[in-house]
Design a protein around this motif. Structure first.
Motif, PDB file in Angstrom:
ATOM      1  N   PHE A  50       0.829  -1.207   0.000  1.00 46.75           N
ATOM      2  CA  PHE A  50       0.000   0.000   0.000  1.00 46.75           C
ATOM      3  C   PHE A  50       0.860   1.252   0.000  1.00 46.75           C
ATOM      4  O   PHE A  50       0.626   2.183  -0.789  1.00 46.75           O
ATOM      5  N   TRP A  91      -5.217  -0.364  -1.535  1.00 45.65           N
ATOM      6  CA  TRP A  91      -4.802   0.771  -2.365  1.00 45.65           C
ATOM      7  C   TRP A  91      -5.880   1.124  -3.392  1.00 45.65           C
ATOM      8  O   TRP A  91      -6.191   2.298  -3.593  1.00 45.65           O
ATOM      9  N   GLY A 100      -2.814  -5.555   0.550  1.00 46.46           N
ATOM     10  CA  GLY A 100      -2.324  -4.191   0.385  1.00 46.46           C
ATOM     11  C   GLY A 100      -2.779  -3.544  -0.907  1.00 46.46           C
ATOM     12  O   GLY A 100      -3.192  -2.372  -0.922  1.00 46.46           O
TER      13      GLY A 100
END
Length: 828
Positions: A56, A314, A310
């Motif tokens: 992320f 995002w 992650g």
């Protein structure tokens, strides 16, 4: 007849069993992993969280980083021409078109907003031009198509209270708003878009073009006059994302300590099995392989699962980061190479974290391993000396770095980390020695920590680093002198200036229009009209000091005569001396009783000899058109550090001693609630009719949010480490707990054992981490130790006291369940 027994023939094949033995050991390691997945799940969860944070943060940093040139569009060069001479401007544009072929011309002129200190840019630009794509986007309505149509950006529409179909009256023209536009590469770019065909004479012109360095250099060499130009620079996205990955690598180092603590406890649980494996002929390499293979499996699972989590986070969060980034973001613009590197780091971290406990377990004597007793702690003097040496080296490196030399900063941080890792077992031993006269449950918990200090040392180091990093961020935010009150004004205040007069002789100092008493009374009535609709308004009149030697300046056409006023200068470069140094200008006001009441300063607290009251540090100078002198008799005060507030004052006694006078410059209007856009628009309308000028907040940092986020992140990570460590330690001591229960121990005793274990580790970690953070920051700020004088007591109290209390409370609540009967022994 006697028979001779012949020796058995040697077994042919590689030593240690070769591939077949390695395959058997790996298969056994996998079976152990499947059997003990509950113990592994905590380490796995932390690694998944870290890999998810890496994926992320790398994606976010790559996309949030500033773009290489938001004002270039798709061009790689731009030219700036002055528009004051239409004939010269036309010749310059024609020369650029002949040299480069395809160009795009953008005209600009700036119009003041009535009643405000701001101006508006009218931009004549073709939205469909050859280089306009990345710098022009339509969000609502349509692009303007005629001389009487314009499009405005969203923030400007909010400021001027405009919508599609509204009428914009600025600069003597009346135009209809046909749409809302934006610069996707720079969302802070605010302008009024007008079609090139209907634009008036520009004040300046930007020409966009694509050219090779050699071709552009030839054009510059042959241009008849000095040329203002820019070339698009390299993007910083990869560098910023790489920095984020570096920060994640530091976090992975922290997590490796956590994982090492978990693997150390797991190795202790497997100690008897490893001893049996060694008794039947396994080599040390094969014993290490049992643990290392488990670490590699954990790393691979964490790398895959964490990356998926992650990147999913995002994709969901990307639109919400556009305002912070200042430009539009594509969700699928992901730096895959850096993400893959983060996955590889996770596998390497988990494998390395398992290797050290595996090495220690493989070196145990077989008889000690079969007894399942923890190894005897080693002597304390050598780790203590090494820890002290590492901390001294870290402090020295950070001091020599002076916040500017990156290699020394990295070396100092690593040395401090190793020092904390080495000192952690010693701290646990010291804590265990304090339980001599404590209640039985507390004494048992502390002695158990001391007995297993080799296993809990890595966990304590991880907790110390997590809370230390959090404390360092909190302390650094408090040390930033502009952190608490950055910006020009808070959102509950506006400054109302009595007008603006332009000096006729080009003076570079502030000028206040000279007003008669009748004019000031009329302006004061307009200020009361501005404050009337507000919530619990407070109006404070502001005066500024005047040196009688400075003559009034003639204003521009239609502007009143202006009186130059004094200001305070803070030297930016202490090494520079005299007037040639670099100074930042600070508004200087008169310390009237009303201003002192507003700032909460008692007149009795002002020294009779003080000429100036200010919160500014360093060398100060008083400046007027005819004066530049060091500010003497300065008294420091503690007030908010907003740049436009009356926070630097000249006392009435100082005015009398210098023979100076004062002039009213404006009013400070304080509201009980933040100003809304309609209230600001109404205030500007009133100010425009009365000839006043409004200044409102334009920016303000939110580092208090950073401190809160750092506190929360450090606390959550520390609590996660403690949960894993305490759970594994209590699981390992399940037999002892069953014995205590059979001997009559109640749930209170069981809860106390867990609460003291968690709270003791958390308290040690908070004290070591906070002390290490202050020591490292003191070394880094050795040239300005006063910056650390602002102690963030609230956030440090949460870190040093709140986290241990939360850990102890969680241990108390979650423990206490009666274990299975003593007859039900756990099979090894």
């Amino acid at each position: 007849m006697s028979a001779t027994l012949r020796d058995r023939p040697a077994v042919l094949g590689p030593a240690g069993g070769g591939v077949a033995a390695r395959r058997a050991v790996a298969r056994w390691a996998w079976r152990l992993f499947r059997r003990e997945w509950r113990q592994q799940i905590l380490v796995l969860a932390l690694l998944i969280f870290t890999v998810a944070a890496a994926a992320f943060s790398v994606s976010a940093a790559y996309n949030v980083a500033s773009l290489p040139g938001p004002q270039f569009g798709s061009a790689n060069h731009l030219l700036q021409f002055d528009g004051s001479s239409p004939r010269v401007l036309a010749a310059d544009i024609a020369a650029a078109r002949r040299a480069f072929g395809t160009i795009q011309v953008i005209g600009r002129r700036f119009v003041p907003i009535p009643g405000s200190s701001q101006t508006v840019e009218f931009r004549a630009q073709d939205p469909h031009g050859p280089f306009s794509g990345p710098m022009m986007g339509l969000t609502q309505g349509r692009y303007p198509s005629g001389a009487r149509q314009v499009a405005v950006t969203g923030q400007l529409a909010q400021t001027l209270q405009l919508r599609i179909g509204s009428r914009l009256s600025l600069g003597g023209a009346h135009q209809t708003v046909s749409g809302i536009v934006e610069n996707p590469s720079d969302l802070s770019d605010q302008f009024v878009l007008v079609p090139p065909s209907g634009a008036g004479p520009p004040q300046s012109v930007t020409v966009l073009l694509n050219a090779s360095p050699a071709g552009f250099g030839a054009f510059r060499a042959g241009f008849r006059s000095p040329l203002v130009w820019q070339a698009q620079g390299a993007g910083t996205q990869a560098a910023v994302a790489g920095g984020a990955l570096g920060a994640v690598a530091v976090l992975l180092l922290l997590i490796s300590l956590v994982a090492a603590a978990g693997f150390a406890v797991i190795a202790a649980r497997r100690q008897r099995q490893l001893g049996m494996l060694a008794a039947i002929g396994a080599t040390r390499k094969q014993l290490r392989m049992v643990m290392v293979a488990g670490g590699a499996v954990v790393g691979v699972i964490a790398a895959v699962a964490g990356t998926v989590v992650g990147l999913a986070a995002w994709i969901v969060a990307a639109p919400g980061l556009e305002e912070f980034a200042g430009h539009r973001i594509s969700r699928l613009n992901i730096p895959w190479g850096l993400v893959a590197l983060g996955m590889l780091l996770a596998v390497v971290t988990a494998t390395a974290a398992a290797w050290w406990p595996a090495r220690a377990a493989a070196r145990l004597p077989v008889t000690l391993a079969l007894s399942a007793r923890p190894p005897r702690p080693g002597p304390a003097h050598r780790p203590a000396l090494l820890a002290a040496l590492m901390i001294v080296v870290g402090v020295a490196c950070l001091g020599l770095a002076d916040q500017t030399r990156a290699p020394l900063i990295i070396a100092g941080a690593l040395a401090m980390t190793l020092g904390i890792l080495l000192i952690s077992p010693l701290a646990i031993r010291a804590l265990a020695s304090l339980g001599g006269r404590a209640p039985v449950a507390v004494r048992l918990a502390l002695r158990d920590l001391g007995r297993q200090q080799a296993r809990t040392g890595a966990a304590l180091a991880a907790v110390s680093l997590a809370l230390g990093i959090s404390a360092a961020i909190i302390i650094s935010s408090a040390a930033d002198k502009t952190a608490a009150d950055a910006g020009n004004l808070p959102d509950t205040q506006v400054l109302v200036w009595s007008g603006q007069a332009e000096g006729g002789n080009g003076t570079d100092g502030p000028v206040v229009p000279a007003r008669t008493p009748a004019q000031l009374r009329a302006l004061a009535a307009a200020v009361r009209q501005i404050a009337g609709p507000l919530s619990h308004p407070v109006v404070v009149a502001l005066d500024m000091p005047v040196n009688p030697a400075d003559k009034p300046q003639a204003g521009g056409p239609g502007s009143p005569e202006g009186q130059p006023v004094a200001s305070l200068g803070a030297q930016q470069n202490p090494a520079a001396a005299g007037r040639g140094g670099t100074y930042s200008t600070i508004p200087l006001y008169v310390a009237t009783p009303a201003v002192l009441r507003y700032l909460g300063i008692s007149s009795a607290a002002i020294a009779p000899s003080a000429d100036f009251l200010t919160a500014q540090a360093g060398r100060l100078a008083v400046t007027t058109p005819s004066t530049f002198a060091a500010a003497t008799h300065v008294q420091r005060i503690r007030v908010p550090a907003y740049s436009s507030q009356p926070t630097s004052l000249m006392t009435p006694a100082g005015l009398r001693r210098r023979g100076w006078t004062q002039i009213q410059s404006g009013w400070l209007v304080q509201s009980g609630a933040p100003f809304t856009a309609p209230q600001l628009a109404a205030a500007r309308d009133v100010a425009a009719r009365a000839g006043l000028i409004i200044e409102a907040r334009n920016s303000q940092a939110a580092l208090a949010t950073i401190s809160a986020a750092a506190t929360a992140a450090g606390a959550l990570l520390a609590l996660g480490v403690l949960a894993m460590t305490v759970a594994l330690l209590r699981a390992e001591a399940a037999g002892d707990l069953r014995t205590l229960t059979a001997a009559g121990a109640t749930s209170t005793t069981r809860r106390t054992l867990t609460a003291v274990t968690a709270g003791g580790l958390a308290l040690l970690g908070a004290l070591i981490g906070s002390a290490g953070a202050y020591l490292a920051l003191a070394a880094g700020h050795r040239s300005d130790l006063g910056a650390l004088s602002r102690v963030p007591l609230l956030y440090l109290a949460i870190t040093v006291l709140g986290v241990p209390a939360a850990a102890a409370l969680a241990g108390w609540i979650l423990a206490g369940r009666q274990p299975p009967s003593i007859a039900r022994r756990v099979l090894e």
